[in-house]
Design a protein around this motif. Structure first.
Motif, mmCIF file in Angstrom:
data_model
loop_
_atom_site.group_PDB
_atom_site.id
_atom_site.type_symbol
_atom_site.label_atom_id
_atom_site.label_comp_id
_atom_site.label_asym_id
_atom_site.label_seq_id
_atom_site.Cartn_x
_atom_site.Cartn_y
_atom_site.Cartn_z
ATOM 1 N N THR A 1 0.831 -1.210 0.000
ATOM 2 C CA THR A 1 0.000 0.000 0.000
ATOM 3 C C THR A 1 0.863 1.256 0.000
ATOM 4 O OG1 THR A 1 -1.649 -1.237 1.243
ATOM 5 C CG2 THR A 1 -1.896 1.130 1.219
ATOM 6 N N ASN B 1 2.190 1.742 -3.402
ATOM 7 C CA ASN B 1 1.105 2.261 -4.227
ATOM 8 C C ASN B 1 0.967 3.775 -4.060
ATOM 9 O OD1 ASN B 1 -1.164 2.003 -5.835
ATOM 10 N ND2 ASN B 1 -1.842 0.182 -4.744
ATOM 11 N N THR C 1 -0.863 3.219 7.030
ATOM 12 C CA THR C 1 -1.246 2.704 5.711
ATOM 13 C C THR C 1 -2.726 2.964 5.441
ATOM 14 O OG1 THR C 1 -1.448 0.566 6.775
ATOM 15 C CG2 THR C 1 0.504 0.947 5.447
ATOM 16 N N VAL D 1 -3.943 6.697 2.819
ATOM 17 C CA VAL D 1 -3.223 6.579 1.553
ATOM 18 C C VAL D 1 -3.103 7.910 0.809
ATOM 19 C CG1 VAL D 1 -3.428 4.138 1.050
ATOM 20 C CG2 VAL D 1 -5.358 5.620 0.615
ATOM 21 N N TYR E 1 -5.557 1.457 -1.995
ATOM 22 C CA TYR E 1 -5.377 0.617 -0.804
ATOM 23 C C TYR E 1 -4.737 -0.721 -1.136
ATOM 24 C CZ TYR E 1 -7.678 3.469 2.691
ATOM 25 O OH TYR E 1 -7.964 4.449 3.586
ATOM 26 N N PRO F 1 -2.501 -3.606 -1.607
ATOM 27 C CA PRO F 1 -1.063 -3.802 -1.450
ATOM 28 C C PRO F 1 -0.466 -4.657 -2.563
ATOM 29 C CG PRO F 1 -2.308 -4.662 0.434
ATOM 30 C CD PRO F 1 -3.267 -4.419 -0.659
#
Lengths: 295, 78
Positions: free
Chosen positions: A38, A41, A186, A189, B59, B61
């Motif tokens: 995450t 990302n 996390t 985001v 979100y 992963p």
């Protein structure tokens, strides 16, 4: 239902972050419920949003679960020895000052074996963007107590509970002299992506701590559920307090998590200070370093 | 016409459930089907509700899900 799945495969277009990732190496090695993916990302989206030239970006990481990030991004990346991500990155930055250097590593790598490098890089204010994924434990080596493990948690080296006081990383790097210090989890985001973008605008040592679940070793041993339960805990217990005094943002096992941008200040960075000093003492004799070209 | 469309790369999924939990319009649910690694990937139970916000994509992963805005869908369309 199976029809639906097949349709989804057919419909799958191109993920917007695919051009930053080495998709041939996916699926990655991180556990189900781990938050490192995450954070990658968010990092990839921050790169896309801030329109940074990917050719002028280098990513350095150390050893550990988060150290694997260097192998999964399609950037100039460097998987270094344990704890030495910051020294390698410092060398890169000094040799080629035009490079944007990102250090992407875990709490064990940055604050334990590389703790000395962390405080000295912050003291010198070297222009690095440090992203520290803090999963509160040494994950890859089997769940030993790390300097960031909060009190009373059970680990493989403290089966009856940790009793050592833990590091409060934002406080440590602020005291050492970092110019930008933020912490997110996390769960946050979009805030994390924005924070990474802001760090790219700063000149100097930027430090972003990301609290991440480790369902396999930390959460399981402490009976805190899986990755999703931890994300729900982050959602429930995190409080955004921008500019909070970093001395008050220490972590506990099940308590509140203070997140936000804690420090945003300006201080001359290492290369500016070096140039000023040499211009002062050498005067005319000081020659600006030519750009290095690898042939 | 839905404002967005969610795409799932089934073979990359590790069924952590982040997308299902944090989708603001509750489009997704974990399916009972398996992928080749034995995980249950999500599927869109209410695809018409998808707004294309791509929060599931942020979100995830495992880079296994993402949503795209449907070109031509007007604001206020369901």
């Amino acid at each position: 239902m199976s029809d639906r799945l097949i349709t989804d495969i057919v419909n799958a277009g191109v993920n917007p972050v695919d051009h930053i990732l080495r998709t041939d190496r996916m699926p990655h090695i991180w556990c189900p419920g781990c938050g490192i993916g995450t954070t990658v990302n968010s990092f990839a989206r921050a790169l896309i949003d801030s329109k940074i030239d990917l050719g002028s970006l280098a990513l350095v990481s150390g050893i550990g679960c988060t150290g694997r990030v260097a192998g999964y991004v399609k950037l100039d990346s460097f998987h270094t020895t344990h704890g030495r991500a910051i020294p390698f990155a410092t060398g890169l930055k000094l040799a080629n000052p035009k490079l944007n250097v990102v250090v992407y590593s875990g709490d064990g790598d940055l604050s334990a074996i590389g703790g000395n490098h962390l405080i000295h890089a912050a003291r010198r204010n070297i222009d690095l963007k440090v992203i520290c994924v803090n999963n509160l434990i040494y994950a890859m080596t089997g769940g030993q107590t790390a300097p960031t493990t909060p009190g009373h948690s059970t680990t493989s080296t403290n089966p009856y509970g940790t009793f050592e006081p833990s590091f409060n990383l934002p406080h440590l790097v602020e005291a050492a002299g970092a110019v930008y210090v933020a912490r997110w989890t996390t769960f946050h985001v979009r805030q994390l992506a924005r924070s990474i973008g802001e760090a790219f605008q700063k000149k100097g040592f930027s430090f972003i701590e990301v609290i991440s679940p480790c369902p396999t070793l930390y959460q399981r041993r402490n009976k805190l559920g899986d990755g999703l339960d931890t994300m729900k805990y982050y959602k429930e217990k995190s409080k955004v307090r921008h500019g909070a005094p970093t001395g008050e943002v220490g972590l506990t096992m099940t308590g509140e998590i203070i997140v936000g941008k804690f420090v945003d200040r300006d201080r001359p960075d290492y290369q500016t200070m070096m140039r000023t000093q040499y211009c002062e003492s050498l005067g005319e004799r000081f020659v600006e370093q030519e750009e290095m070209v690898c042939s | 016409m839905a404002k967005g469309r969610v795409s799932i790369v089934v073979e990359h999924c590790k069924s952590c459930g982040f997308c299902v939990e944090f989708c603001p319009s509750h489009v997704l649910a974990l399916s009972s089907a398996f992928n080749s690694k034995g995980y249950h990937p999500p599927h869109a139970v209410h695809p018409e509700k998808c707004s294309g916000c791509d929060l599931c994509g942020m979100y995830c992963p495992d880079f296994a899900i993402f949503a795209t805005k449907t070109p031509g869908a007007k604001e206020g369309d369901k």
